[in-house]
Design a protein around this motif. Structure first.
Motif, PDB file in Angstrom:
ATOM      1  N   ASP A 479     -29.808  -6.565   3.895  1.00 19.20           N
ATOM      2  CA  ASP A 479     -29.470  -7.502   4.963  1.00 19.20           C
ATOM      3  C   ASP A 479     -30.478  -7.354   6.097  1.00 19.20           C
ATOM      4  OD1 ASP A 479     -28.221  -8.959   7.013  1.00 19.20           O
ATOM      5  OD2 ASP A 479     -26.233  -8.451   6.229  1.00 19.20           O
ATOM      6  N   GLN A 480     -31.113  -8.468   6.482  1.00 17.03           N
ATOM      7  CA  GLN A 480     -32.132  -8.402   7.543  1.00 17.03           C
ATOM      8  C   GLN A 480     -31.516  -8.239   8.924  1.00 17.03           C
ATOM      9  OE1 GLN A 480     -35.547  -8.418   7.290  1.00 17.03           O
ATOM     10  NE2 GLN A 480     -35.203  -8.155   5.109  1.00 17.03           N
ATOM     11  N   ASN A 481     -30.235  -8.531   9.018  1.00 14.66           N
ATOM     12  CA  ASN A 481     -29.551  -8.299  10.291  1.00 14.66           C
ATOM     13  C   ASN A 481     -29.086  -6.847  10.294  1.00 14.66           C
ATOM     14  OD1 ASN A 481     -28.051  -8.266  12.588  1.00 14.66           O
ATOM     15  ND2 ASN A 481     -26.684  -9.937  12.001  1.00 14.66           N
ATOM     16  N   ILE A 482     -30.014  -5.930  10.606  1.00 17.58           N
ATOM     17  CA  ILE A 482     -29.692  -4.506  10.438  1.00 17.58           C
ATOM     18  C   ILE A 482     -28.604  -4.056  11.406  1.00 17.58           C
ATOM     19  CG2 ILE A 482     -31.990  -3.951   9.528  1.00 17.58           C
ATOM     20  CD1 ILE A 482     -32.516  -2.483  12.178  1.00 17.58           C
ATOM     21  N   GLU A 483     -28.357  -4.857  12.416  1.00 22.78           N
ATOM     22  CA  GLU A 483     -27.303  -4.465  13.359  1.00 22.78           C
ATOM     23  C   GLU A 483     -25.916  -4.551  12.733  1.00 22.78           C
ATOM     24  OE1 GLU A 483     -28.141  -5.926  17.434  1.00 22.78           O
ATOM     25  OE2 GLU A 483     -30.171  -6.216  16.661  1.00 22.78           O
ATOM     26  N   ARG A 484     -25.782  -5.207  11.577  1.00 26.82           N
ATOM     27  CA  ARG A 484     -24.471  -5.196  10.920  1.00 26.82           C
ATOM     28  C   ARG A 484     -24.398  -4.171   9.782  1.00 26.82           C
ATOM     29  NH1 ARG A 484     -24.508 -11.541   8.699  1.00 26.82           N
ATOM     30  NH2 ARG A 484     -26.180 -11.257   7.191  1.00 26.82           N
ATOM     31  N   LEU A 485     -25.430  -3.313   9.635  1.00 29.91           N
ATOM     32  CA  LEU A 485     -25.382  -2.255   8.614  1.00 29.91           C
ATOM     33  C   LEU A 485     -24.589  -1.056   9.149  1.00 29.91           C
ATOM     34  CD1 LEU A 485     -29.069  -2.294   7.284  1.00 29.91           C
ATOM     35  CD2 LEU A 485     -27.031  -3.250   6.197  1.00 29.91           C
ATOM     36  N   PRO A 486     -23.809  -0.393   8.263  1.00 27.01           N
ATOM     37  CA  PRO A 486     -22.934   0.698   8.721  1.00 27.01           C
ATOM     38  C   PRO A 486     -23.653   2.057   8.809  1.00 27.01           C
ATOM     39  CG  PRO A 486     -22.550   0.251   6.404  1.00 27.01           C
ATOM     40  CD  PRO A 486     -23.615  -0.706   6.842  1.00 27.01           C
ATOM     41  N   LYS A 488     -24.584   5.749   9.770  1.00 28.98           N
ATOM     42  CA  LYS A 488     -23.822   6.905  10.259  1.00 28.98           C
ATOM     43  C   LYS A 488     -24.722   8.087  10.569  1.00 28.98           C
ATOM     44  CE  LYS A 488     -19.499   5.936   7.786  1.00 28.98           C
ATOM     45  NZ  LYS A 488     -19.981   4.853   6.884  1.00 28.98           N
ATOM     46  N   ARG A 489     -25.897   8.176   9.923  1.00 27.64           N
ATOM     47  CA  ARG A 489     -26.661   9.424   9.972  1.00 27.64           C
ATOM     48  C   ARG A 489     -28.037   9.298  10.612  1.00 27.64           C
ATOM     49  NH1 ARG A 489     -27.663  11.595   4.799  1.00 27.64           N
ATOM     50  NH2 ARG A 489     -28.022  13.510   5.935  1.00 27.64           N
ATOM     51  N   ILE A 490     -28.471   8.091  10.948  1.00 28.85           N
ATOM     52  CA  ILE A 490     -29.782   7.999  11.601  1.00 28.85           C
ATOM     53  C   ILE A 490     -29.680   8.594  13.004  1.00 28.85           C
ATOM     54  CG2 ILE A 490     -30.583   5.981  10.320  1.00 28.85           C
ATOM     55  CD1 ILE A 490     -29.850   4.315  12.851  1.00 28.85           C
ATOM     56  N   GLN A 491     -30.836   8.961  13.573  1.00 31.11           N
ATOM     57  CA  GLN A 491     -30.833   9.515  14.932  1.00 31.11           C
ATOM     58  C   GLN A 491     -30.459   8.427  15.935  1.00 31.11           C
ATOM     59  OE1 GLN A 491     -34.507  11.618  15.788  1.00 31.11           O
ATOM     60  NE2 GLN A 491     -34.664  12.279  13.664  1.00 31.11           N
ATOM     61  N   ARG A 492     -29.721   8.787  16.922  1.00 34.75           N
ATOM     62  CA  ARG A 492     -29.377   7.874  18.008  1.00 34.75           C
ATOM     63  C   ARG A 492     -29.783   8.542  19.314  1.00 34.75           C
ATOM     64  NH1 ARG A 492     -26.001   3.903  15.317  1.00 34.75           N
ATOM     65  NH2 ARG A 492     -26.200   2.587  17.169  1.00 34.75           N
ATOM     66  N   PRO A 493     -30.140   7.841  20.367  1.00 34.02           N
ATOM     67  CA  PRO A 493     -30.223   6.384  20.353  1.00 34.02           C
ATOM     68  C   PRO A 493     -31.416   5.867  19.550  1.00 34.02           C
ATOM     69  CG  PRO A 493     -31.029   7.241  22.441  1.00 34.02           C
ATOM     70  CD  PRO A 493     -30.499   8.417  21.671  1.00 34.02           C
ATOM     71  N   MET A 494     -31.288   4.625  19.070  1.00 28.38           N
ATOM     72  CA  MET A 494     -32.321   4.000  18.252  1.00 28.38           C
ATOM     73  C   MET A 494     -32.441   2.531  18.663  1.00 28.38           C
ATOM     74  SD  MET A 494     -34.372   4.574  15.608  1.00 28.38           S
ATOM     75  CE  MET A 494     -33.671   5.995  14.755  1.00 28.38           C
ATOM     76  N   PHE A 495     -33.670   2.110  18.933  1.00 25.24           N
ATOM     77  CA  PHE A 495     -33.908   0.703  19.222  1.00 25.24           C
ATOM     78  C   PHE A 495     -33.947  -0.059  17.896  1.00 25.24           C
ATOM     79  CE2 PHE A 495     -36.530  -3.023  19.691  1.00 25.24           C
ATOM     80  CZ  PHE A 495     -36.028  -3.582  20.846  1.00 25.24           C
ATOM     81  N   PRO A 496     -33.364  -1.227  17.740  1.00 26.89           N
ATOM     82  CA  PRO A 496     -32.667  -2.036  18.746  1.00 26.89           C
ATOM     83  C   PRO A 496     -31.156  -1.859  18.717  1.00 26.89           C
ATOM     84  CG  PRO A 496     -33.047  -3.371  16.813  1.00 26.89           C
ATOM     85  CD  PRO A 496     -33.524  -1.980  16.476  1.00 26.89           C
ATOM     86  N   LEU A 497     -30.662  -0.831  18.005  1.00 32.05           N
ATOM     87  CA  LEU A 497     -29.215  -0.687  17.880  1.00 32.05           C
ATOM     88  C   LEU A 497     -28.596  -0.296  19.212  1.00 32.05           C
ATOM     89  CD1 LEU A 497     -29.259   1.269  14.500  1.00 32.05           C
ATOM     90  CD2 LEU A 497     -29.026  -1.187  14.833  1.00 32.05           C
ATOM     91  N   ASP A 498     -29.313   0.532  19.983  1.00 29.18           N
ATOM     92  CA  ASP A 498     -28.815   0.960  21.290  1.00 29.18           C
ATOM     93  C   ASP A 498     -29.656   0.273  22.361  1.00 29.18           C
ATOM     94  OD1 ASP A 498     -26.891   2.964  20.238  1.00 29.18           O
ATOM     95  OD2 ASP A 498     -28.722   3.825  19.417  1.00 29.18           O
ATOM     96  N   LYS A 499     -29.161  -0.861  22.757  1.00 31.82           N
ATOM     97  CA  LYS A 499     -29.958  -1.762  23.605  1.00 31.82           C
ATOM     98  C   LYS A 499     -30.417  -1.134  24.929  1.00 31.82           C
ATOM     99  CE  LYS A 499     -29.375  -5.787  21.280  1.00 31.82           C
ATOM    100  NZ  LYS A 499     -29.835  -5.179  20.022  1.00 31.82           N
ATOM    101  N   ASP A 500     -29.531  -0.348  25.518  1.00 34.38           N
ATOM    102  CA  ASP A 500     -29.850   0.129  26.875  1.00 34.38           C
ATOM    103  C   ASP A 500     -30.456   1.525  26.881  1.00 34.38           C
ATOM    104  OD1 ASP A 500     -28.653  -2.231  27.720  1.00 34.38           O
ATOM    105  OD2 ASP A 500     -26.664  -1.284  27.678  1.00 34.38           O
ATOM    106  N   MET A 501     -31.020   1.955  25.761  1.00 38.43           N
ATOM    107  CA  MET A 501     -31.533   3.326  25.718  1.00 38.43           C
ATOM    108  C   MET A 501     -32.674   3.532  26.714  1.00 38.43           C
ATOM    109  SD  MET A 501     -33.491   3.367  22.037  1.00 38.43           S
ATOM    110  CE  MET A 501     -34.219   4.981  22.214  1.00 38.43           C
TER     111      MET A 501
END
Ligand SMILES: [Zn+2]
Length: 516
Positions: A479-486, A488-501
């Motif tokens: 899915d190219q809309n990676i913001e809807r992927l579940p 759990k284990r990637i490092q956070r914060p991560m752009f663009p998932l955490d917009k205000d990082m």
């Protein structure tokens, strides 16, 4: 006068020079496995999918190492196994262990080595094992030791873990997406390895590593358009500076859920200041343009894309069915898109807008098509044997237009015409990237009204023939809309998932040398 003296001296010296020249050629092994595999796809990849080449067959994977090529003559080569799979789901543990153990056994036969060329993609997922390429190189080190110089080349969609960086002495990746420079990159990795061995310079003294907390789909990071174009344009000049051996930017792979999935910058060389400063410049350039990455084509829902394509005066109108792109790691048999297409009233009549659909695996329907024969009616179900999360197998009822055997990936292909839709069905999944993939089935992608392909950005031949193009954001394992992927284990914060990082620490870390 002077020059004749010089030639006399040279003549006298020749025998000893010749003696000095007879030092043995460096001993260089070759190994590697390449696949990108989605952990968001239910598909699994087996050993056969790697089409492994063994021993001297390995050379056929590298045109620059043909028998009479200059590079081939520079070393005594010990090719072990090189395997390359189409992208897919995670590799089974058994397949991985089998290929790794065969590689290690082969390496044990010809020890010791001056160098090893490690040819990997970098986005392999293995069931129950994190960072497989890191695991693989550590196991290689256990066999060959820490003195051997390893030159690693990768896809820019690969991931660079710290242990992969530590165990690689030279490391680089492609600078173009689509990867038109793949062979050039591999050749550079081999050439750099030979140069360092021949010159006696040995391992580069410094390896700068910067983890950049960005995770983007490949379809947003083509180097054909901005900002990827200008960003990657900085890499070659950076690598050409004196004191620097190579430089690389990895976009990383968005469809696996491990701590190593993020962008990385690495620069190697002997000038500590230049190595670290250059890495920091590249990392900062990347971070600064993070908000500018857009999809390479206008995007839309499938309905929006079909509406536009049907209404458009421009043909062929290409639509990428991107969520199930088999060359990114999709199962390649998701039926959601084809089901929607066949449900549209516009395509119900045989004289509706012509649409080519590539493709859907349907081994049972292939058998029925062969039994029915070209020109005759056939019906049966296609797809969703692996990925049935979004739609069940789709029923096709239509006319067999062609049947072709012998493709390396598909094995058997057939075209079934349903209404005005020409559906390509296959024995096994296959990407459709070239004009000949269509013409060999009797289809003309230039005169069709609409061509829908399971693909992300269009590969060069399709791109060149498109009159217009939309990328449909469809569901699937990639899915190219990676913001809807579940995740759990990637490092956070991560752009663009955490917009205000906040701005991350982009200072270079020096990776310990492999023999330290
Ligand atoms: Zn790639």
């Amino acid at each position: 006068m002077k020059s004749s003296h010089l030639s006399l001296i040279l003549l006298l010296l020749l025998p000893s020079l010749a003696l000095a020249q007879t030092k043995p050629l460096p001993r260089i092994a070759i190994a590697g496995l390449a696949i990108e595999s989605s952990t968001f796809s239910p598909a699994l990849t087996d050993e056969a999918a790697f089409h492994a080449k063994y021993a001297t067959d390995v050379f056929s994977a590298y045109p620059f190492m043909a028998a009479d090529s200059p590079l081939r003559k520079k070393a005594s080569w010990f090719p072990t196994i090189v395997g390359k799979s189409l992208p897919g789901g995670a590799v089974t543990r058994a397949a991985y262990e089998s290929l790794v153990n065969k590689t290690l056994d082969s390496l044990k036969k010809h020890l010791p080595y001056d160098g090893l060329y490690f040819d990997i993609h970098g986005a392999m997922s293995v069931v129950g094992l994190d960072d497989p390429e890191g695991d693989f190189i550590v196991r290689i080190r256990k066999v060959i030791g820490n003195q051997t110089m390893i030159s690693t080349s990768m896809d820019l969609h690969g991931n660079v873990s710290w242990r992969l960086a530590q165990n690689s002495d030279l490391i680089t990746c492609y600078r173009m997406a689509p990867h038109e420079d793949a062979m050039q990159t591999k050749q550079r990795a081999v050439q750099n390895l030979i140069n360092r061995i021949e010159s006696g310079k040995g391992k580069p003294a410094y390896k700068a590593y910067i983890s950049v907390p960005i995770l983007l789909p490949g379809e947003k990071t083509s180097t054909r358009i901005e900002p990827g174009k200008s960003l990657y344009k900085q890499v070659a000049p950076a690598a050409l500076q004196s004191g620097i051996t190579d430089a690389a930017i990895w976009i990383g792979y968005a469809w696996a859920d491990e701590p190593r999935n993020h962008a990385v910058v690495m620069v190697t060389g002997d000038d500590k200041q230049k190595v670290t400063r250059t890495a920091e410049q590249l990392a900062r350039s990347f971070w600064n343009v993070r908000n500018q990455f857009e999809f390479v084509a206008p995007t839309g829902t499938l309905t929006e894309c079909l509406d536009k394509a049907i209404a458009s005066p421009k043909h062929p109108f290409y639509i990428s069915d991107s969520g199930d792109n088999p060359t990114a790691g999709g199962a390649g048999d998701a039926t959601w898109t084809l089901t929607q297409i066949l449900a549209r009233p516009e395509f119900k009549a045989a004289n509706g807008p012509s649409l080519l659909y590539a493709s859907i695996p349907a081994p049972e329907l292939i058998k029925s098509a062969i039994a029915a024969g070209v020109g005759n009616h056939v019906e049966g179900f296609a797809g969703a044997a692996v990925d049935n999360r979004f739609a069940p197998p789709v029923k096709l009822s239509g006319t067999v237009e062609s049947i072709v055997s012998g493709d390396k990936d598909a094995e058997v292909e057939a075209v079934i015409k349903v209404g005005s839709v020409h559906v390509i069905i296959t024995q096994k999944r296959k990407p459709y990237h070239k004009e000949i993939d269509f013409t060999r089935l009797g289809l003309n992608p230039r005169t069709a009204d609409i061509v829908v392909v399971k693909i992300g950005y269009l590969e060069p031949e399709l791109y060149a023939m498109r009159a217009d193009w939309l990328l449909a954001i469809t569901p699937g394992g990639v899915d190219q809309n990676i913001e809807r992927l579940p995740y759990k284990r990637i490092q956070r914060p991560m752009f663009p998932l955490d917009k205000d990082m906040k701005d991350p620490d982009l200072r270079a870390k020096l990776v310990p040398l492999s023999d330290k």
